[in-house]
Design an enzyme around this catalytic site. Structure first.
Site, PDB file in Angstrom:
ATOM      1  N   VAL A 191       5.064  -3.380   2.516  1.00 23.42           N
ATOM      2  CA  VAL A 191       3.833  -3.772   3.191  1.00 23.42           C
ATOM      3  C   VAL A 191       3.857  -5.263   3.483  1.00 23.42           C
ATOM      4  O   VAL A 191       4.220  -6.074   2.625  1.00 23.42           O
ATOM      5  CB  VAL A 191       2.595  -3.392   2.349  1.00 23.42           C
ATOM      6  CG1 VAL A 191       2.613  -4.078   0.984  1.00 23.42           C
ATOM      7  CG2 VAL A 191       1.304  -3.718   3.090  1.00 23.42           C
ATOM      8  N   SER A 192       3.534  -5.645   4.712  1.00 23.23           N
ATOM      9  CA  SER A 192       3.421  -7.037   5.123  1.00 23.23           C
ATOM     10  C   SER A 192       4.734  -7.786   4.849  1.00 23.23           C
ATOM     11  O   SER A 192       5.777  -7.412   5.377  1.00 23.23           O
ATOM     12  CB  SER A 192       2.228  -7.680   4.405  1.00 23.23           C
ATOM     13  OG  SER A 192       1.902  -8.926   4.964  1.00 23.23           O
TER      14      SER A 192
END
Length: 274
Positions: A99-100
């Site tokens: 994520v990210s």
């Protein structure tokens, strides 16, 4: 159910690592977290995946319970650390999720270790340096570690920072935060400077699920479309009304999509379907 937590030496650097033990027989998930995020912030995912597989996640140096970094590192180093962690626990092949910031690390891992990374799930992420930037105000707040140190600041700026509404899920997210060290946060921030995956994404052979919120103020949806255009076996899912933290704020919606994708590709071999 609490995860099993160990402090693992990955070559002079200790990393605090957690495994949420699943009851199912699906392939384990190796999870790369976002910048400054401690492993407790993955707890909702670990708990929701319990019926299908194990989930492995570790604190980066100076983040959560891991000691501060000994020296600067790059995404390729993070992949080597992850491999040592998988060896420690005796895992062979895994599905990889990020994520990210962790989405960049996940892309690098899939490229460097194709015999170990079977499927790839990229959440709210980009191709690194070659990206469509987010809103200036959100990026400025993102660079400030105060969001992990001051809960009131986090709640006050939550929607402006992430694009997600303040509700019970966002408050739960805030309650799981452990402040990073200044050096740990800075080293993680600069680890991606100059890094991009654009040149190797067309060579990725893993089936890849890309998910993006259409209200993400940090990594706009356009970045997911770039990833989709470059990764040969990619599927893009847009989370309507989702911000940067849709994996938390919309967990009940997105976890079944991720699980179904991974199950659909459980028997895939790199290079094509059976």
């Amino acid at each position: 159910m609490a995860p099993s937590i160990s402090m693992i030496d990955v070559g002079g650097q200790l990393l605090r690592t957690a495994v949420w033990r699943g009851d199912g027989k699906a392939r384990p998930i190796l999870f790369f977290n976002g910048i400054g995020a401690n492993l407790e912030m993955v707890a909702p995912l670990g708990e929701m995946m319990r019926d299908r597989c194990d989930v492995i996640v570790f604190d980066m140096p100076g983040i959560g319970g891991s000691p501060s970094p000994i020296k600067p590192y790059r995404p390729s180093t993070v992949g080597k650390w992850a491999n040592k962690i998988l060896d420690y626990y005796g895992y062979d092949t895994v599905d990889v999720m990020g994520v990210s910031w962790g989405g960049g690390a996940a892309q690098q891992y899939a490229r460097d270790y194709p015999d170990r990374a079977m499927s790839l799930v990229l959440l709210a992420t980009s191709a690194g340096m070659v990206m469509v930037p987010g809103q200036i105000g959100a990026i400025r707040r993102m660079a400030n570690p105060r969001r992990y140190i001051d809960p009131d600041y986090m709640i006050k700026n939550f929607e402006a920072l992430y694009g997600d509404a303040v509700d019970d899920s966002s408050k739960g997210h805030t309650s799981r935060i452990m402040p990073p060290t200044k050096r740990g946060y800075m080293y993680q921030l600069i680890a991606m400077l100059g890094w991009t995956s654009v040149h190797f994404l067309p060579n990725l052979k893993q089936p890849t699920l890309i998910m993006s919120g259409d209200r993400d103020s940090i990594v706009p949806l356009a970045n997911a479309r770039i990833l989709k255009s470059l990764i040969p076996r990619a599927d893009l899912r847009i989370v309507r009304g989702g911000g940067h933290l849709f994996a938390v704020s919309r967990a009940n919606q997105v976890v079944p999509i991720m699980s179904r994708f991974l199950d659909d590709h459980a028997d895939d071999r790199l290079g094509g379907d059976n």
